[in-house]
Motif scaffolding. Sequence first.
Motif, PDB file in Angstrom:
ATOM      1  N   GLU A  51       0.825  -1.206   0.000  1.00  0.00           N
ATOM      2  CA  GLU A  51       0.000   0.000   0.000  1.00  0.00           C
ATOM      3  C   GLU A  51       0.862   1.260   0.000  1.00  0.00           C
ATOM      4  O   GLU A  51       0.582   2.227  -0.714  1.00  0.00           O
ATOM      5  N   LEU A  52       1.924   1.245   0.795  1.00  0.00           N
ATOM      6  CA  LEU A  52       2.711   2.456   1.013  1.00  0.00           C
ATOM      7  C   LEU A  52       3.782   2.680  -0.049  1.00  0.00           C
ATOM      8  O   LEU A  52       4.057   3.827  -0.437  1.00  0.00           O
ATOM      9  N   LEU A  53       4.377   1.608  -0.543  1.00  0.00           N
ATOM     10  CA  LEU A  53       5.487   1.746  -1.483  1.00  0.00           C
ATOM     11  C   LEU A  53       5.107   2.529  -2.743  1.00  0.00           C
ATOM     12  O   LEU A  53       5.844   3.450  -3.139  1.00  0.00           O
ATOM     13  N   PRO A  54       3.982   2.244  -3.401  1.00  0.00           N
ATOM     14  CA  PRO A  54       3.618   3.053  -4.579  1.00  0.00           C
ATOM     15  C   PRO A  54       3.410   4.530  -4.243  1.00  0.00           C
ATOM     16  O   PRO A  54       3.767   5.407  -5.047  1.00  0.00           O
ATOM     17  N   ARG A  55       2.862   4.815  -3.076  1.00  0.00           N
ATOM     18  CA  ARG A  55       2.648   6.214  -2.691  1.00  0.00           C
ATOM     19  C   ARG A  55       3.974   6.940  -2.501  1.00  0.00           C
ATOM     20  O   ARG A  55       4.125   8.105  -2.901  1.00  0.00           O
ATOM     21  N   LEU A  56       4.945   6.271  -1.903  1.00  0.00           N
ATOM     22  CA  LEU A  56       6.262   6.884  -1.725  1.00  0.00           C
ATOM     23  C   LEU A  56       6.949   7.103  -3.070  1.00  0.00           C
ATOM     24  O   LEU A  56       7.562   8.146  -3.312  1.00  0.00           O
ATOM     25  N   ILE A  57       6.843   6.128  -3.948  1.00  0.00           N
ATOM     26  CA  ILE A  57       7.441   6.264  -5.280  1.00  0.00           C
ATOM     27  C   ILE A  57       6.762   7.389  -6.056  1.00  0.00           C
ATOM     28  O   ILE A  57       7.427   8.172  -6.755  1.00  0.00           O
ATOM     29  N   ASP A  58       5.442   7.504  -5.922  1.00  0.00           N
ATOM     30  CA  ASP A  58       4.715   8.583  -6.597  1.00  0.00           C
ATOM     31  C   ASP A  58       5.165   9.960  -6.119  1.00  0.00           C
ATOM     32  O   ASP A  58       5.026  10.953  -6.843  1.00  0.00           O
ATOM     33  N   SER A  59       5.701  10.023  -4.899  1.00  0.00           N
ATOM     34  CA  SER A  59       6.207  11.299  -4.374  1.00  0.00           C
ATOM     35  C   SER A  59       7.692  11.476  -4.685  1.00  0.00           C
ATOM     36  O   SER A  59       8.379  12.255  -4.037  1.00  0.00           O
ATOM     37  N   HIS A  60       8.167  10.721  -5.694  1.00  0.00           N
ATOM     38  CA  HIS A  60       9.537  10.838  -6.222  1.00  0.00           C
ATOM     39  C   HIS A  60      10.596  10.395  -5.214  1.00  0.00           C
ATOM     40  O   HIS A  60      11.692  10.951  -5.165  1.00  0.00           O
ATOM     41  N   GLN A  61      10.271   9.388  -4.436  1.00  0.00           N
ATOM     42  CA  GLN A  61      11.222   8.839  -3.484  1.00  0.00           C
ATOM     43  C   GLN A  61      11.845   7.556  -4.034  1.00  0.00           C
ATOM     44  O   GLN A  61      11.198   6.781  -4.741  1.00  0.00           O
ATOM     45  N   VAL A  62      13.115   7.365  -3.700  1.00  0.00           N
ATOM     46  CA  VAL A  62      13.752   6.058  -3.866  1.00  0.00           C
ATOM     47  C   VAL A  62      13.643   5.374  -2.510  1.00  0.00           C
ATOM     48  O   VAL A  62      14.060   5.929  -1.491  1.00  0.00           O
ATOM     49  N   VAL A  63      13.072   4.180  -2.495  1.00  0.00           N
ATOM     50  CA  VAL A  63      12.742   3.511  -1.236  1.00  0.00           C
ATOM     51  C   VAL A  63      13.651   2.295  -1.064  1.00  0.00           C
ATOM     52  O   VAL A  63      13.696   1.408  -1.915  1.00  0.00           O
ATOM     53  N   PHE A  64      14.371   2.268   0.055  1.00  0.00           N
ATOM     54  CA  PHE A  64      15.310   1.186   0.339  1.00  0.00           C
ATOM     55  C   PHE A  64      14.631   0.149   1.233  1.00  0.00           C
ATOM     56  O   PHE A  64      14.084   0.484   2.284  1.00  0.00           O
ATOM     57  N   LEU A  65      14.698  -1.114   0.807  1.00  0.00           N
ATOM     58  CA  LEU A  65      14.051  -2.194   1.540  1.00  0.00           C
ATOM     59  C   LEU A  65      15.054  -3.304   1.836  1.00  0.00           C
ATOM     60  O   LEU A  65      16.040  -3.478   1.117  1.00  0.00           O
ATOM     61  N   TYR A  66      14.770  -4.067   2.898  1.00  0.00           N
ATOM     62  CA  TYR A  66      15.523  -5.282   3.197  1.00  0.00           C
ATOM     63  C   TYR A  66      14.613  -6.487   3.019  1.00  0.00           C
ATOM     64  O   TYR A  66      13.414  -6.431   3.311  1.00  0.00           O
ATOM     65  N   GLY A  67      15.200  -7.586   2.552  1.00  0.00           N
ATOM     66  CA  GLY A  67      14.456  -8.826   2.415  1.00  0.00           C
ATOM     67  C   GLY A  67      15.408  -9.972   2.144  1.00  0.00           C
ATOM     68  O   GLY A  67      16.620  -9.859   2.341  1.00  0.00           O
ATOM     69  N   ALA A  68      14.870 -11.082   1.674  1.00  0.00           N
ATOM     70  CA  ALA A  68      15.655 -12.299   1.471  1.00  0.00           C
ATOM     71  C   ALA A  68      16.102 -12.416   0.017  1.00  0.00           C
ATOM     72  O   ALA A  68      15.278 -12.518  -0.898  1.00  0.00           O
ATOM     73  N   ALA A  69      17.420 -12.428  -0.189  1.00  0.00           N
ATOM     74  CA  ALA A  69      17.974 -12.534  -1.543  1.00  0.00           C
ATOM     75  C   ALA A  69      17.636 -13.868  -2.203  1.00  0.00           C
ATOM     76  O   ALA A  69      17.689 -13.986  -3.430  1.00  0.00           O
ATOM     77  N   TRP A  70      17.268 -14.849  -1.404  1.00  0.00           N
ATOM     78  CA  TRP A  70      16.902 -16.171  -1.913  1.00  0.00           C
ATOM     79  C   TRP A  70      15.841 -16.093  -3.013  1.00  0.00           C
ATOM     80  O   TRP A  70      15.827 -16.900  -3.946  1.00  0.00           O
ATOM     81  N   TYR A  71      14.961 -15.090  -2.930  1.00  0.00           N
ATOM     82  CA  TYR A  71      13.809 -15.015  -3.834  1.00  0.00           C
ATOM     83  C   TYR A  71      14.034 -14.105  -5.041  1.00  0.00           C
ATOM     84  O   TYR A  71      13.158 -14.008  -5.899  1.00  0.00           O
ATOM     85  N   LEU A  72      15.186 -13.435  -5.112  1.00  0.00           N
ATOM     86  CA  LEU A  72      15.436 -12.504  -6.212  1.00  0.00           C
ATOM     87  C   LEU A  72      16.018 -13.271  -7.396  1.00  0.00           C
ATOM     88  O   LEU A  72      17.214 -13.571  -7.442  1.00  0.00           O
ATOM     89  N   ASP A  73      15.175 -13.577  -8.370  1.00  0.00           N
ATOM     90  CA  ASP A  73      15.583 -14.495  -9.434  1.00  0.00           C
ATOM     91  C   ASP A  73      16.623 -13.913 -10.380  1.00  0.00           C
ATOM     92  O   ASP A  73      17.292 -14.653 -11.104  1.00  0.00           O
ATOM     93  N   TYR A  74      16.794 -12.597 -10.413  1.00  0.00           N
ATOM     94  CA  TYR A  74      17.821 -12.004 -11.272  1.00  0.00           C
ATOM     95  C   TYR A  74      19.212 -12.117 -10.650  1.00  0.00           C
ATOM     96  O   TYR A  74      20.223 -11.947 -11.327  1.00  0.00           O
ATOM     97  N   LYS A  75      19.278 -12.403  -9.351  1.00  0.00           N
ATOM     98  CA  LYS A  75      20.549 -12.400  -8.624  1.00  0.00           C
ATOM     99  C   LYS A  75      21.046 -13.843  -8.514  1.00  0.00           C
ATOM    100  O   LYS A  75      20.825 -14.528  -7.518  1.00  0.00           O
TER     101      LYS A  75
END
Length: 335
Positions: free
Chosen positions: A89-113
């Motif tokens: 819900e919040l991430l698109p609103r922050l991006i719409d306000s021209h923010q770069v949003v830094f997140l943490y999560g599990a690299a296991w699921y990032l298929d490009y990496k």
Amino acid sequence: MDIVKIDKFDQYLNCRKNQIFSYLATKNLPVDLLLYNAYENSDDVYQNVFEKRIHRYLYLEKTLPEADLNLLGVSTFMYPTSSFDIVDELLPRLIDSHQVVFLYGAAWYLDYKQNTYHKIEIVHSIPAFAYQEKPEGRTYTIFDDVFDGVQRGQEFMHYDISHKVMKEYIENQGTEGGVNVLAKDRMTIFDFSTLKEKEAKEAFQAKYANWLDNFNDDFAVYSKIPQLLQDESIIQSFADAEAFHEIVFHLLSTLVGSRNHFLRFIQYTNPSSELIPVLQETVAAIEAVRFVANKFRFSGKLDVKRITDKANAAKAKETEFLELLNKHKYASVFA
């Protein structure tokens, strides 16, 4: 969004710090001032990397506490990621306000990496800066390292992450990794409305002076390295010989990266400093130790005299540099 990666070979900064440094550089901030304490105590590196057997990207380097960002006039704001519904819900609103949003999560699921995808359950940072609503669902655009089996993370590239992958990434934080910059369970954005660029150099001069007054190092690690490489009992205490050699590589790479980043700091504050060529020679001397250690890693043959000579030379250059740094105190760093 084009972001030039500062630590191209990932020899010092962890993923989040590398992203932050690189992102702030696009704002024309004097980011190299943040490296005033990048010259790490070599025994601290040894204790944390070799003794604890952690890879370089998990080493908790001293740079970039939040207070130092504030000295550049950069404020941080954090939002909870306790559930993916909140993020979604919040991430698109922050991006719409021209923010770069830094997140943490599990690299296991990032298929490009491909170096971590379905291989390592490790915490990883990604910055999101765009999203698209598509018939098949929302996708997020982020920037991250290239790890495709050909290029080894030398530049940032854009990737589109599906709604499903982002959900898995957020909901599974990963089981390995040390995070010492900002909050692991928060989305983070930066505000630049209170920039104080003119005051920054003076503020960091005081930070640097305090750091130098409290810094010392006997560089005993360089006497240990030839011994470690010859000690079969130490090598056998690892899962296998490759695991041992990999940790030695990470130990020496962290030292190389630390000195290279401190070099950036001096080159920014005083481009004509006599410290610069000495520190460049120091980096080259440590790289020479790493080269010989790596040759042993892949050939199985250790040239004891050569590794001892190279390690002694690195210790001598480190000692010379630190003595010169202390001799001139602050004048040779801040022009």
